[in-house]
Design a protein around this motif. Structure first.
Motif, PDB file in Angstrom:
ATOM      1  N   ALA A   1     -75.652  -5.546 -32.604  1.00 60.27           N
ATOM      2  CA  ALA A   1     -76.264  -6.704 -33.257  1.00 60.27           C
ATOM      3  C   ALA A   1     -76.014  -6.702 -34.758  1.00 60.27           C
ATOM      4  O   ALA A   1     -76.109  -7.742 -35.413  1.00 60.27           O
ATOM      5  N   HIS A   2     -75.684  -5.528 -35.296  1.00 59.51           N
ATOM      6  CA  HIS A   2     -75.393  -5.412 -36.724  1.00 59.51           C
ATOM      7  C   HIS A   2     -73.915  -5.151 -36.974  1.00 59.51           C
ATOM      8  O   HIS A   2     -73.535  -4.590 -38.003  1.00 59.51           O
ATOM      9  N   GLY A   3     -73.066  -5.520 -36.000  1.00 60.51           N
ATOM     10  CA  GLY A   3     -71.629  -5.494 -36.207  1.00 60.51           C
ATOM     11  C   GLY A   3     -70.943  -4.172 -35.938  1.00 60.51           C
ATOM     12  O   GLY A   3     -69.756  -4.008 -36.260  1.00 60.51           O
ATOM     13  N   ILE A   4     -71.650  -3.205 -35.334  1.00 59.45           N
ATOM     14  CA  ILE A   4     -71.045  -1.903 -35.036  1.00 59.45           C
ATOM     15  C   ILE A   4     -70.709  -1.879 -33.550  1.00 59.45           C
ATOM     16  O   ILE A   4     -71.614  -1.933 -32.701  1.00 59.45           O
ATOM     17  N   ARG A   5     -69.433  -1.781 -33.210  1.00 60.39           N
ATOM     18  CA  ARG A   5     -68.999  -1.898 -31.820  1.00 60.39           C
ATOM     19  C   ARG A   5     -67.993  -0.797 -31.467  1.00 60.39           C
ATOM     20  O   ARG A   5     -67.598  -0.015 -32.307  1.00 60.39           O
ATOM     21  N   GLY A   6     -67.650  -0.798 -30.171  1.00 61.54           N
ATOM     22  CA  GLY A   6     -66.602   0.088 -29.684  1.00 61.54           C
ATOM     23  C   GLY A   6     -66.922   1.566 -29.837  1.00 61.54           C
ATOM     24  O   GLY A   6     -68.080   1.984 -29.726  1.00 61.54           O
ATOM     25  N   PRO A   7     -65.902   2.373 -30.099  1.00 59.07           N
ATOM     26  CA  PRO A   7     -66.091   3.822 -30.204  1.00 59.07           C
ATOM     27  C   PRO A   7     -67.105   4.223 -31.281  1.00 59.07           C
ATOM     28  O   PRO A   7     -67.825   5.209 -31.112  1.00 59.07           O
ATOM     29  N   GLU A   8     -67.171   3.443 -32.372  1.00 59.93           N
ATOM     30  CA  GLU A   8     -68.119   3.780 -33.430  1.00 59.93           C
ATOM     31  C   GLU A   8     -69.561   3.614 -32.947  1.00 59.93           C
ATOM     32  O   GLU A   8     -70.428   4.426 -33.275  1.00 59.93           O
ATOM     33  N   ALA A   9     -69.818   2.571 -32.155  1.00 59.56           N
ATOM     34  CA  ALA A   9     -71.158   2.372 -31.602  1.00 59.56           C
ATOM     35  C   ALA A   9     -71.522   3.524 -30.662  1.00 59.56           C
ATOM     36  O   ALA A   9     -72.659   4.023 -30.692  1.00 59.56           O
ATOM     37  N   LYS A  10     -70.570   3.963 -29.836  1.00 57.55           N
ATOM     38  CA  LYS A  10     -70.839   5.080 -28.931  1.00 57.55           C
ATOM     39  C   LYS A  10     -71.098   6.361 -29.714  1.00 57.55           C
ATOM     40  O   LYS A  10     -72.025   7.118 -29.399  1.00 57.55           O
ATOM     41  N   ARG A  11     -70.274   6.591 -30.736  1.00 56.90           N
ATOM     42  CA  ARG A  11     -70.444   7.812 -31.533  1.00 56.90           C
ATOM     43  C   ARG A  11     -71.827   7.840 -32.191  1.00 56.90           C
ATOM     44  O   ARG A  11     -72.516   8.862 -32.160  1.00 56.90           O
ATOM     45  N   ARG A  12     -72.237   6.720 -32.773  1.00 57.96           N
ATOM     46  CA  ARG A  12     -73.517   6.685 -33.461  1.00 57.96           C
ATOM     47  C   ARG A  12     -74.688   6.742 -32.487  1.00 57.96           C
ATOM     48  O   ARG A  12     -75.755   7.268 -32.810  1.00 57.96           O
ATOM     49  N   THR A  13     -74.491   6.198 -31.284  1.00 58.38           N
ATOM     50  CA  THR A  13     -75.530   6.302 -30.260  1.00 58.38           C
ATOM     51  C   THR A  13     -75.773   7.755 -29.882  1.00 58.38           C
ATOM     52  O   THR A  13     -76.918   8.232 -29.846  1.00 58.38           O
ATOM     53  N   LEU A  14     -74.702   8.480 -29.615  1.00 61.08           N
ATOM     54  CA  LEU A  14     -74.844   9.892 -29.242  1.00 61.08           C
ATOM     55  C   LEU A  14     -75.381  10.717 -30.411  1.00 61.08           C
ATOM     56  O   LEU A  14     -76.197  11.637 -30.209  1.00 61.08           O
ATOM     57  N   ALA A  15     -74.972  10.381 -31.623  1.00 55.06           N
ATOM     58  CA  ALA A  15     -75.473  11.106 -32.795  1.00 55.06           C
ATOM     59  C   ALA A  15     -76.963  10.875 -32.978  1.00 55.06           C
ATOM     60  O   ALA A  15     -77.708  11.802 -33.334  1.00 55.06           O
TER      61      ALA A  15
END
Length: 332
Positions: free
Chosen positions: A118-132
């Motif tokens: 919703a704040h423009g973070i998608r793809g691998p970066e969204a997955k990385r930040r989710t796991l972090a």
């Protein structure tokens, strides 16, 4: 440095053709790296204050005046589109019940990632930040947790997921609305320690809403006590617990049982009931229940004054409470 500043906030709810004042002139500050406790009975306006900050008021409710400043920016003055971009990235909230805060039909990883997208973070970066984010709140095997549905996790794990979701975008302000109420004592202590650690690590300004004065004593540097939509008293936590300057604050503290006091009889009670918002008294809203009221308390509402280390909205100084200053009896 002050991160969150609420100035003379007024919020109303439309009911049966009239506006009911649920938040009446609330002012308080929360500094970076500080936890401020917001306490009071149910219906005192705590949650409506928080929802006003987030811009998530229910239908029929609205802010009528006042300012809500985050790093100097007035959120009240923003258009809804702009305010939506601040929600999550600037101000985030931990809700009371993680089972209702989380969607049972989505994995928890998808729910955290949804906020990032919703704040423009998608793809691998969204997955990385989710796991972090999952790892940061102390959950083991972030990949497995991210693939889990809420019902497969324990209550403590679900609350950690809610915290991870709130902090994934690195907000400046975190509002916690009774986040440990549904947890057992051991898990509650773990969540308190986790929030305190994250507050220090990220220099968060935390507004902690609770009924539990024990939690306030454990984590908050300062306390604001609300009653009938107003802040009755604000003080440092030590000052408030040592010598409350408002009769309502004193009554709340007197109702806490002590495990070491074996001689004490029944706990003091606050007589009567909180005022009806549709028919607030002309004077101090606590006057009908107060054992120390004076004639002027029934005719005028006191403004906050600095007294005894507190800012308190009360006409009657503590030294005039007499021998009953540490308890509250039901008014005759």
């Amino acid at each position: 440095m002050t991160v969150l500043r609420i100035e003379d906030l007024h919020t109303v709810v439309r009911s049966r053709g009239r506006d009911l004042p649920v938040v009446r002139g609330v002012s308080l500050d929360v500094d970076a790296g500080e936890i401020v406790g917001l306490v009071g009975e149910s219906g005192s306006g705590k949650s409506f204050t928080a929802l006003s900050v987030l811009g998530l008021l229910p239908e029929g409710a609205r802010v009528t005046s006042g300012r809500i400043l985050v790093d100097g920016e007035d959120l009240v003055a923003l258009r809804e589109r702009d305010r939506r971009t601040r929600r999550g990235s600037t101000v985030a909230m931990i809700y009371q019940d993680p089972m209702t805060a989380l969607n049972p039909l989505m994995t928890v990883g998808a729910q955290i990632a949804e906020g990032l997208r919703a704040h423009g973070i998608r793809g691998p970066e969204a997955k990385r930040r989710t796991l972090a984010a999952i790892e940061e709140v102390g959950l083991p095997k972030p990949d497995r947790i991210a693939r889990s549905y809420p019902h497969r996790l324990s209550g403590g794990q679900r609350q950690r997921v809610v915290i991870a979701s709130a902090l994934a975008l690195r907000p400046r302000v975190l509002i916690a609305d009774e986040p440990t109420t549904a947890l057992d004592v051991t898990i509650q202590q773990q969540i308190l320690a986790l929030v305190d650690e994250l507050r220090t690590e990220h220099d968060l300004a935390v507004l902690w809403i609770t009924h539990d004065l024990g939690v306030v004593a454990r984590i908050a540097a300062r306390v604001a006590v609300m009653y009938a939509g107003r802040v009755a008293e604000q003080a440092g936590t030590r000052e408030l617990f040592a010598a409350p300057q408002h009769p309502y604050s004193a009554a709340l503290l007197a109702s806490i049982p002590s495990p070491t006091d074996t001689e004490r009889g029944p706990l003091p009670q606050i007589g009567g009931a909180p005022p009806d918002l549709a028919a607030l008294p002309a004077g101090c809203p606590f006057e009908p229940r107060c054992a120390y009221r004076e004639d002027r308390c029934a005719t005028g509402e006191p403004e906050p004054v600095h007294r005894g280390g507190s800012d308190t909205a009360c006409f009657v100084p503590r030294e005039r409470w007499g021998v009953r200053g540490d308890a509250m009896e039901e008014p005759a």
